[in-house]
Design a protein around this motif. Structure first.
Motif, PDB file in Angstrom:
ATOM      1  N   LEU A  96      24.412 -25.119 -52.781  1.00 33.61           N
ATOM      2  CA  LEU A  96      25.705 -25.094 -52.083  1.00 33.61           C
ATOM      3  C   LEU A  96      26.094 -23.625 -51.937  1.00 33.61           C
ATOM      4  N   ARG A  98      29.496 -21.552 -50.393  1.00 27.33           N
ATOM      5  CA  ARG A  98      30.803 -21.782 -49.781  1.00 27.33           C
ATOM      6  C   ARG A  98      31.689 -20.553 -49.941  1.00 27.33           C
ATOM      7  N   LEU A 106      31.149 -18.700 -53.338  1.00 24.20           N
ATOM      8  CA  LEU A 106      30.646 -19.558 -54.415  1.00 24.20           C
ATOM      9  C   LEU A 106      29.240 -20.036 -54.058  1.00 24.20           C
ATOM     10  N   ARG A 108      26.014 -22.466 -55.686  1.00 25.30           N
ATOM     11  CA  ARG A 108      25.481 -23.312 -56.756  1.00 25.30           C
ATOM     12  C   ARG A 108      23.970 -23.191 -56.701  1.00 25.30           C
ATOM     13  N   TYR A 405      27.169 -22.130 -61.318  1.00 25.54           N
ATOM     14  CA  TYR A 405      27.945 -21.640 -60.185  1.00 25.54           C
ATOM     15  C   TYR A 405      28.095 -20.133 -60.293  1.00 25.54           C
TER      16      TYR A 405
ATOM     17  N   SER B 359      26.020 -19.799 -68.641  1.00 29.95           N
ATOM     18  CA  SER B 359      27.290 -20.511 -68.535  1.00 29.95           C
ATOM     19  C   SER B 359      27.373 -21.271 -67.217  1.00 29.95           C
ATOM     20  N   ALA B 360      28.272 -22.261 -67.188  1.00 33.95           N
ATOM     21  CA  ALA B 360      28.449 -23.070 -65.978  1.00 33.95           C
ATOM     22  C   ALA B 360      28.922 -22.195 -64.819  1.00 33.95           C
ATOM     23  N   GLY B 361      29.765 -21.193 -65.127  1.00 41.75           N
ATOM     24  CA  GLY B 361      30.252 -20.284 -64.099  1.00 41.75           C
ATOM     25  C   GLY B 361      29.943 -18.851 -64.486  1.00 41.75           C
ATOM     26  N   VAL B 362      29.275 -18.119 -63.600  1.00 40.56           N
ATOM     27  CA  VAL B 362      28.999 -16.701 -63.847  1.00 40.56           C
ATOM     28  C   VAL B 362      29.575 -15.936 -62.657  1.00 40.56           C
ATOM     29  N   TYR B 363      30.589 -15.123 -62.935  1.00 39.87           N
ATOM     30  CA  TYR B 363      31.395 -14.527 -61.878  1.00 39.87           C
ATOM     31  C   TYR B 363      31.207 -13.018 -61.802  1.00 39.87           C
ATOM     32  N   TYR B 376      37.323 -24.751 -55.979  1.00 40.28           N
ATOM     33  CA  TYR B 376      35.947 -24.790 -55.460  1.00 40.28           C
ATOM     34  C   TYR B 376      35.859 -25.639 -54.176  1.00 40.28           C
TER      35      TYR B 376
END
Lengths: 431, 431
Positions: A96, A98, A106, A108, A405, B359-363, B376
């Motif tokens: 994904l 976006r 973002l 995925r 993500y 991690s689920a989110g890496v920013y 999201y």
């Protein structure tokens, strides 16, 4: 060896393996294939020792056959590795993309799960296959094989591990547990092991599921059904049922219960019973079935609750039902949500069946034995899952990855959106 | 009410709900929206009672605010339902279609998970949102909300349930648990409940995870980090950090630990400390950080193990690291695999960070507070998962479905393939 310490180190090394390139992982796989080829004498010698011990202990011939690792099985294992090399990388796939707002994107992307523990039956080719699948998918693995092939496993594992290190993958990426008590130690590693895949007997898998907080993927029982509808082609039905029951009765996808539509029972039941008799399958059935076959066939009477039985043997349960509705209801109540098949030429019946039966595999006019990663074209499988979370049914490489993500901005803060200064536009981007 | 009996009935009814059309489910959602609109007085009256009780018990104002269900919140809830109606059906999607051999076609299709138990905090809008998400995705749901909004929840649930029945969905599809001891009964329903989603305090979620064999999706702790690299735009860094810490400190995606690159500590730490001071954030730090800020700022010294702390409050941990490698390592050791951000202008550092942080989110260059289903663009979320199986990160409709395999043949048996009479050709078909 302290499994908990090793698992902790493995967990911390997991991102390193996860971020090796697919070229490196494929290179490691090819080096394993070569090393196995070059070490056959050593492998076969270890396997001979295991086989002697098995014969000495008087293990059943069917089990002894499974323990054997010979030229043919080695060739299969090596060809399996080479097929795996040809498969695309399951990691690093963009799933994904976006734009949440100007300059805030973002993505995925698929990533390895991390640390996987696999506890498997005594079958040397299983060790090779599981280790290869984990390496291909960038997962660290803790492997514990059945004790009857302990010597073969040790030799195979050492070959695999040294190839992997030689190929430049992190040395922590593979670990072999060899002692039975290490299974319980492994079950306690819920902080560091991301997934457990137990394979083996119903009782064993249930033990694992009940004694760990680690997510478990697999199945304890495989109570598969075939429902013979009143609109079935009854001649074609017999070979499908016999295949599903006898082609490999010990498999989880072998059929255990045959449900027959009451409208065709008079003509079909004796044909079915004859076929079972010819194939040495012992019959058990509801009292109604017993009464109908009485005199001509031996059928053991069974109670309703007994239908939730997995035989894994040349034994079958038989029951009559009114229609596909009752069949689906019986399967949802007594089945194990693995694989169930309807035999019919009526599209509305097959549609009802495939929609209402709550199983990983819902089949029409074919044998339940097709439930298998290789037959589905997944390359290979680590197991079959009857759970509904993550992967369901035969699990190949795809079931060994998760995703993360990534969000890339340039100083974006939530306060601006909460305060109404900015707003999200959620524009999907090509990838 | 006996939760186990109700859960069993729900499980058996689940295929019926799963096979309702999306038109029927959308119709139910619109009827809920109308009914909520038409029952405002009743809802607000019940909420007034809850609010009075909360005030009487002297609950903190921040909690009382969360319990309130007024015109604005009702309007938001109704608009949320209408947005959900506009989203595509997450079920019935063909995910794979493959001819295994002539006349033997495998299809993977998305289906609802089945029975989902959701235990959530005292927030009336949560009940509406969760029930709507479950209906949209064709899942039966057992809902247990926080006791502080018991009266509001009862009224909301009754409105939703009667709308759903009136719309023609199966009457078993929704169940409300109201007593605290029913939580433990629910946890024991591992035969019939497919998934549990607990929301609420760290301690509560951990209790759920430790006392059930049902798969759990969610997170117990949210220990999020921001790493300020030596190549960070330090002026832009301050507002991002303050947003992540103070925009909503009680949220799981609020930052708890700031890691600062040692090379910029001299100049950056005092700026950061000033900003925290201005925003009434209490600082805790390694002895190194304390020494550097000593004299000008109050910083409480903390030990290494203490970095695995989630404050959910105006408190922050600060530590210095050598580089992005040490930062990623710290986060993987002490974090909760929720959401972590790097602030840098150096692409190689941000690439390393997003790859190596598990991690689920890496920013990159944005606030951790963006970790949220709505932000999201998922429409709404049932929760955020820090597990790696099934769904990870914010979980919307997509996380509430699984898939099944349909295999359609015409008398195909495995024996023909095992015996070499036929072979698979695995041809992917268009869909």
């Amino acid at each position: 060896m302290n499994i908990q310490i090793e698992a902790r180190n493995m967990k911390l090394a997991a991102p390193k393996l996860a971020n090796t390139s697919i070229e490196q992982r494929n290179k490691a796989l090819l080096m394993i294939a070569d090393a196995l080829e070059n070490s056959k004498d050593k492998i076969f010698a270890a396997n001979d020792e295991d086989m002697e011990a098995a014969a000495g202990e008087g293990l059943a011939m069917s089990i002894q056959k499974r323990l054997k690792f010979n030229e043919a099985k080695l060739a299969d294992a090596i060809s399996g590795i080479k097929q795996l090399v040809d498969l695309p990388d399951p990691t690093g796939r963009v799933l994904l993309k976006r734009e949440l707002d100007e300059g805030l994107v973002l993505t995925r992307v698929s990533v390895p799960i991390g640390v996987i523990g696999v506890i498997f039956e005594a079958r040397p080719d299983a060790l090779v296959q599981i280790a290869s699948l984990c390496i291909k998918s960038g997962n660290c693995a803790i492997l514990k094989g059945g004790k009857e092939t302990a010597k073969t496993n040790r030799v195979l594992f050492d070959i695999i591990k040294s190839s992997v290190i030689e190929a430049g993958l992190p040395k922590e990426c593979l670990l072999q547990a060899q002692l039975h008590n290490e299974i319980d130690e492994l079950l306690a590693c819920d902080k560091d092991v991301d997934l457990l895949i137990p394979r083996g007997s119903n009782k064993f898998v249930r033990y694992i599921m009940e004694h760990t907080k680690i997510p478990v993927m697999g199945h304890s029982s495989g109570i598969c059904h075939i429902y013979v509808d009143d609109k079935a082609d009854t001649d074609a039905a017999i070979p499908v049922i016999i295949d599903a029951k006898t082609q490999y009765p010990a498999a989880c996808n072998a059929v255990e219960t045959i449900l027959v539509n009451r409208k065709i029972a008079d003509s079909f039941l004796p044909k079915l019973a004859n076929a079972f008799k010819d194939n040495n399958v012992k019959m058990r059935g509801s009292s109604e079935v017993c009464n109908m076959l009485k005199g001509s066939f031996e059928v053991e009477v069974m109670e309703d609750d007994d239908f939730a039985t997995e035989y894994n043997d040349y034994i079958v349960s038989i029951k009559l039902v009114d229609d596909v509705v009752e069949a689906a209801d019986h399967i949802n109540r007594f089945g194990s949500h693995h694989t169930d098949s309807i035999l019919t030429t009526d599209d509305s019946a097959s549609e009802y069946f495939t929609k209402m039966v709550d199983s990983a595999g819902v089949y029409v006019n074919c044998s339940t034995r097709f439930a298998d990663g290789y037959r589905y074209g997944f390359g290979a499988e680590v197991g079959i899952s009857t759970g509904k979370l993550h992967a369901r049914g035969p699990v190949g490489l795809e079931g060994l990855v998760t995703y993360k993500y990534k969000l890339i901005g340039s100083g974006h803060i939530v306060g601006d959106y909460a305060g109404g200064l900015r707003s999200f536009h959620h524009k999907d981007l090509d990838f």
